[in-house]
Design an enzyme around this catalytic site. Sequence first.
Site, PDB file in Angstrom:
ATOM      1  N   TYR A  48       0.843  -1.195   0.000  1.00  0.00           N
ATOM      2  CA  TYR A  48       0.000   0.000   0.000  1.00  0.00           C
ATOM      3  C   TYR A  48       0.882   1.251   0.000  1.00  0.00           C
ATOM      4  O   TYR A  48       0.682   2.179  -0.784  1.00  0.00           O
ATOM      5  CB  TYR A  48      -0.911  -0.017   1.226  1.00  0.00           C
ATOM      6  CG  TYR A  48      -1.704   1.256   1.407  1.00  0.00           C
ATOM      7  CD1 TYR A  48      -2.924   1.417   0.752  1.00  0.00           C
ATOM      8  CD2 TYR A  48      -1.237   2.290   2.204  1.00  0.00           C
ATOM      9  CE1 TYR A  48      -3.655   2.590   0.892  1.00  0.00           C
ATOM     10  CE2 TYR A  48      -1.957   3.467   2.345  1.00  0.00           C
ATOM     11  CZ  TYR A  48      -3.167   3.604   1.700  1.00  0.00           C
ATOM     12  OH  TYR A  48      -3.878   4.766   1.839  1.00  0.00           O
TER      13      TYR A  48
ATOM     14  N   SER B 206      -1.228  12.825   9.987  1.00  0.00           N
ATOM     15  CA  SER B 206      -0.492  11.582   9.799  1.00  0.00           C
ATOM     16  C   SER B 206       0.990  11.824  10.081  1.00  0.00           C
ATOM     17  O   SER B 206       1.362  12.913  10.509  1.00  0.00           O
ATOM     18  CB  SER B 206      -0.714  11.146   8.365  1.00  0.00           C
ATOM     19  OG  SER B 206      -0.365   9.820   8.219  1.00  0.00           O
ATOM     20  N   LEU B 207       1.800  10.820   9.824  1.00  0.00           N
ATOM     21  CA  LEU B 207       3.246  10.981   9.985  1.00  0.00           C
ATOM     22  C   LEU B 207       3.920  10.869   8.621  1.00  0.00           C
ATOM     23  O   LEU B 207       3.506  10.060   7.780  1.00  0.00           O
ATOM     24  CB  LEU B 207       3.802   9.892  10.901  1.00  0.00           C
ATOM     25  CG  LEU B 207       3.520  10.037  12.399  1.00  0.00           C
ATOM     26  CD1 LEU B 207       3.850   8.740  13.122  1.00  0.00           C
ATOM     27  CD2 LEU B 207       4.323  11.185  13.002  1.00  0.00           C
TER      28      LEU B 207
ATOM     29  N   GLU C   9      10.275   7.110  19.648  1.00  0.00           N
ATOM     30  CA  GLU C   9       9.189   6.282  20.180  1.00  0.00           C
ATOM     31  C   GLU C   9       8.965   5.121  19.223  1.00  0.00           C
ATOM     32  O   GLU C   9       9.411   5.163  18.078  1.00  0.00           O
ATOM     33  CB  GLU C   9       7.884   7.111  20.229  1.00  0.00           C
ATOM     34  CG  GLU C   9       8.036   8.409  20.967  1.00  0.00           C
ATOM     35  CD  GLU C   9       6.849   9.366  20.738  1.00  0.00           C
ATOM     36  OE1 GLU C   9       5.760   8.895  20.356  1.00  0.00           O
ATOM     37  OE2 GLU C   9       7.038  10.563  20.949  1.00  0.00           O
TER      38      GLU C   9
ATOM     39  N   LYS D 190       6.438   2.981  16.830  1.00  0.00           N
ATOM     40  CA  LYS D 190       5.206   3.262  16.087  1.00  0.00           C
ATOM     41  C   LYS D 190       4.286   2.063  16.267  1.00  0.00           C
ATOM     42  O   LYS D 190       4.568   0.977  15.756  1.00  0.00           O
ATOM     43  CB  LYS D 190       5.509   3.504  14.616  1.00  0.00           C
ATOM     44  CG  LYS D 190       4.279   3.947  13.851  1.00  0.00           C
ATOM     45  CD  LYS D 190       4.623   4.355  12.432  1.00  0.00           C
ATOM     46  CE  LYS D 190       3.438   4.932  11.698  1.00  0.00           C
ATOM     47  NZ  LYS D 190       2.312   4.023  11.590  1.00  0.00           N
TER      48      LYS D 190
ATOM     49  N   GLU E  71      -2.598   5.353  20.990  1.00  0.00           N
ATOM     50  CA  GLU E  71      -2.913   4.230  20.123  1.00  0.00           C
ATOM     51  C   GLU E  71      -3.576   3.121  20.930  1.00  0.00           C
ATOM     52  O   GLU E  71      -3.021   2.649  21.926  1.00  0.00           O
ATOM     53  CB  GLU E  71      -1.597   3.719  19.505  1.00  0.00           C
ATOM     54  CG  GLU E  71      -1.766   2.883  18.296  1.00  0.00           C
ATOM     55  CD  GLU E  71      -1.882   3.724  17.009  1.00  0.00           C
ATOM     56  OE1 GLU E  71      -1.921   4.971  17.093  1.00  0.00           O
ATOM     57  OE2 GLU E  71      -1.958   3.107  15.946  1.00  0.00           O
TER      58      GLU E  71
ATOM     59  N   LYS F 113      10.633  12.483  16.861  1.00  0.00           N
ATOM     60  CA  LYS F 113       9.962  13.783  16.896  1.00  0.00           C
ATOM     61  C   LYS F 113      10.961  14.807  17.429  1.00  0.00           C
ATOM     62  O   LYS F 113      11.708  14.507  18.374  1.00  0.00           O
ATOM     63  CB  LYS F 113       8.749  13.731  17.839  1.00  0.00           C
ATOM     64  CG  LYS F 113       7.664  12.745  17.405  1.00  0.00           C
ATOM     65  CD  LYS F 113       6.540  12.628  18.439  1.00  0.00           C
ATOM     66  CE  LYS F 113       5.550  11.539  18.040  1.00  0.00           C
ATOM     67  NZ  LYS F 113       4.583  11.224  19.079  1.00  0.00           N
TER      68      LYS F 113
ATOM     69  N   CYS G  88     -13.934 -27.581 -10.983  1.00  0.00           N
ATOM     70  CA  CYS G  88     -14.249 -26.764  -9.815  1.00  0.00           C
ATOM     71  C   CYS G  88     -14.321 -27.631  -8.557  1.00  0.00           C
ATOM     72  O   CYS G  88     -15.023 -28.645  -8.557  1.00  0.00           O
ATOM     73  CB  CYS G  88     -15.584 -26.068 -10.060  1.00  0.00           C
ATOM     74  SG  CYS G  88     -16.246 -25.249  -8.611  1.00  0.00           S
TER      75      CYS G  88
ATOM     76  N   CYS H  53     -15.203 -20.690 -12.771  1.00  0.00           N
ATOM     77  CA  CYS H  53     -16.213 -21.729 -12.845  1.00  0.00           C
ATOM     78  C   CYS H  53     -17.451 -21.043 -13.387  1.00  0.00           C
ATOM     79  O   CYS H  53     -17.923 -20.059 -12.818  1.00  0.00           O
ATOM     80  CB  CYS H  53     -16.483 -22.288 -11.446  1.00  0.00           C
ATOM     81  SG  CYS H  53     -17.982 -23.291 -11.400  1.00  0.00           S
TER      82      CYS H  53
HETATM   83  S1  IVH Z   1       2.278  10.848  16.680  1.00  0.00           S
HETATM   84  C1  IVH Z   1       1.077  14.530  14.454  1.00  0.00           C
HETATM   85  N1  IVH Z   1       3.385   8.747  17.710  1.00  0.00           N
HETATM   86  O1  IVH Z   1       0.782   6.555  13.330  1.00  0.00           O
HETATM   87  C2  IVH Z   1       1.661  13.202  14.790  1.00  0.00           C
HETATM   88  N2  IVH Z   1       1.726   8.432  16.065  1.00  0.00           N
HETATM   89  O2  IVH Z   1       0.874   7.728  10.587  1.00  0.00           O
HETATM   90  C3  IVH Z   1       0.628  12.363  15.344  1.00  0.00           C
HETATM   91  N3  IVH Z   1       1.236   6.074  15.612  1.00  0.00           N
HETATM   92  O3  IVH Z   1      -2.306   8.157  13.327  1.00  0.00           O
HETATM   93  C4  IVH Z   1       0.983  11.003  15.572  1.00  0.00           C
HETATM   94  N4  IVH Z   1       2.648   5.232  17.049  1.00  0.00           N
HETATM   95  O4  IVH Z   1      -2.057   6.045  14.686  1.00  0.00           O
HETATM   96  C5  IVH Z   1       2.489   9.208  16.840  1.00  0.00           C
HETATM   97  N5  IVH Z   1       4.423   6.982  18.749  1.00  0.00           N
HETATM   98  C6  IVH Z   1       3.541   7.440  17.897  1.00  0.00           C
HETATM   99  C7  IVH Z   1       2.753   6.577  17.120  1.00  0.00           C
HETATM  100  C8  IVH Z   1       1.859   7.120  16.208  1.00  0.00           C
HETATM  101  C9  IVH Z   1       1.722   4.964  16.137  1.00  0.00           C
HETATM  102  C10 IVH Z   1       0.245   6.084  14.538  1.00  0.00           C
HETATM  103  C11 IVH Z   1      -0.952   6.916  14.814  1.00  0.00           C
HETATM  104  C12 IVH Z   1      -1.010   7.917  13.710  1.00  0.00           C
HETATM  105  C13 IVH Z   1      -0.214   7.244  12.650  1.00  0.00           C
HETATM  106  C14 IVH Z   1       0.366   8.279  11.740  1.00  0.00           C
END
Ligand code: IVH
Length: 684
Positions: free
Chosen positions: A38, A86-87, A119, A121, A183, A300, A418, A436
């Site tokens: 994806y 999103s990230l 951190e 993910k 999360e 971050k 089949c 089929c």
């Molecule tokens: S921070 C503005 N920290 O990743 C930044 N997101 O692709 C907000 N996620 O929707 C997200 N671990 O579902 C942040 N340590 C983490 C994360 C995290 C997982 C997910 C979260 C977000 C998605 C973004």
Amino acid sequence: MKPTKKQIERAAELRDVIRHHNRQYFQQDSPDIPDADYDALLAELHQLEADHPELHVDDSPTDDIGAPVLDGATFAPVIHAVPMKSLDKAFSTEEFDAWVVRLDRRIDNESGPGAYVCELKFDGLAISVRYENGELVQAATRGNGVVGEDVTENIRTIDGVPKSLGKKFKGKGAPSVLEVRGEIYLAISDFDQLNAQREKAGEALYANPRNTAAGSLRQKDPSVTASRNLQWFAYQLGQVEGGPAFTRHSETFEFLDDLGFPVNDQVKVLDSPDQVKAYFEDAERRRHEFDYETDGAVAKVDSLAVQDVLGSTSHHPRWAIAFKFQPEEKTTKLLDIAVSIGSKGKATPFAVLEPVFVGGSTVQMATLHNEDQVQAKDVRPGDTVIVRKAGDVIPEVLGPVLSDRPKSRKPWTFPASCPSCAQPLTRDEGDAAHYCLNLQCPQQLVGRIEHFAARSGMDIEGFGERTVALFIEHDLLHDVADIYNLDFDRIRDLEGFGETSVTNLSAAIEESKQRELGDLLMALNIRHLGNTGSRVVASALGHLDKILEASEEELAAVDGVGPTIAKSLAQFFGDDHNRDVIDRLRTAGVNFAGPERDESAPQTLEGLTVVISGTLANFGRDDAKTAVTSRGGKSPGSISKKTTALVVGESPGASKVSKAEELGVPMLDEAGFEHLLETGQLPG
Ligand code: IVH
């Protein structure tokens, strides 16, 4: 540089495919490709749009932050006070380095962005929990980043979510509004236990922890959520009013920890990009030590002042990046290659594997897509194969370990018949799939009958999937012709069927007998014959008997039909079972005739081809096409050099518009279209 025709088409295709996968992932909780694939599709579209900005349409999926907002959502919408973005993603350390360079460029101070908070993910479900004056007042999913779903009652059932922040955090000095984002996840051990129970009870197994967590949270009944032992990690603040003034992201973790929010123990503050990369590598190596699923690690910028300077794009903040882990691979034994039959008759080979734990869960089956894929991968029953589970979603067989294969092992061949009804499986030239074709094949029954009765076909109101499945279960339906010979006395005894619903259903069935031939052809679900094709065939031949009598060559010679559809029609109507169904439809009084030709309409469009895209104010979807065909013109679904004009309604397909531009095909608005219908001339 202008995009090539290929690039325009590819961008349109990518948009469609990505939207499909968005629906699967976000709305159905049931993705059907690995995350990594994806991501690759999305990256390809991003690149095309970056190279050729004119390919970027208004509603491009590259603008989406998360899930599209659900139609008919079960939960009330919540507008996020601060968007849940999103990230940005890096798939390699080089991409991470490039991000650091971008940061440096944007910040004019000498010391650069300063420290980073690293951190994990988590691969779960993002959530925002809102406290007002220390009390939990609302919880919402991320949704599309701007609007999410109100899941407050379900979130309240989760132990780790404080309902009240306690005395210390009420009143003076405490934030009056505090949004905590994090999360939601289901621990791998809980997921395994749940599946073990389901296996014992003979219930279908859940695919993976993420989708199970998402499904558990999106329950109408909060007691179901409560039974699932969902957990969460808090990792970010949303809207905050009042309370302590923070200068660093890392301070917010201490604050959250103090308040009793679960904070992950792998969070680290690191000073240099090299240390960050070492953190990423270490996290990836240790990812299975954790009892929760991760698909990457996040860095971050720690300083909130620097975060402010960096700002955000519409999609992600510039001060954070997710480093995605590599998809995982394991080897196991390929016990067999079996074939499953889909509701439309498609025969799909799949690998039956010796169970193997990969990507956080046990895999025992994987699709092999079609005969060519099996051949290309050259996997043979008995082989040791490499299985990959990208993003912990759908497993994939990559290929055999050839060194383990004895010389005597024979290649696999596609079964001739089949597995469900033992009728022959066929594969057409130019088509990758086997099918089929037996209308009565038990495996296909529900899908076929539902399709027959759907709005696009015979449009039988109240004859949806559940009714079809119920009637099949009670032996009332064996094929589509049985619809016209239902035993309503028995139906009256079924649960949920009162006198009124039986009367309505019977009237809807009766009414459907009058549909036109084009609807009937569409309803029969003949391969390669879509809506446009069905109408072309119906108006060209006018009666089903003409189609039954025609040879494949005669069908292929019909204007607008062509060899693929002709072959499919000949095959379909040449099948004995299908002939029997047609005979019974005839006996039941189903109309076999095509649309009445509107003889009164002047044949202004003889020899012209008019393509319609988008919605028109004065014509329904099919009416515009009928207006063209009844005046002697053609109205196919796509544009070519021969197209006389493209009629552009509201929200037209971007690919059609750009193709018309490219080929110099004139474009008409609705008034221009009406002029053309009347006079046969393009407006001056
Ligand atoms: S921070 C503005 N920290 O990743 C930044 N997101 O692709 C907000 N996620 O929707 C997200 N671990 O579902 C942040 N340590 C983490 C994360 C995290 C997982 C997910 C979260 C977000 C998605 C973004």
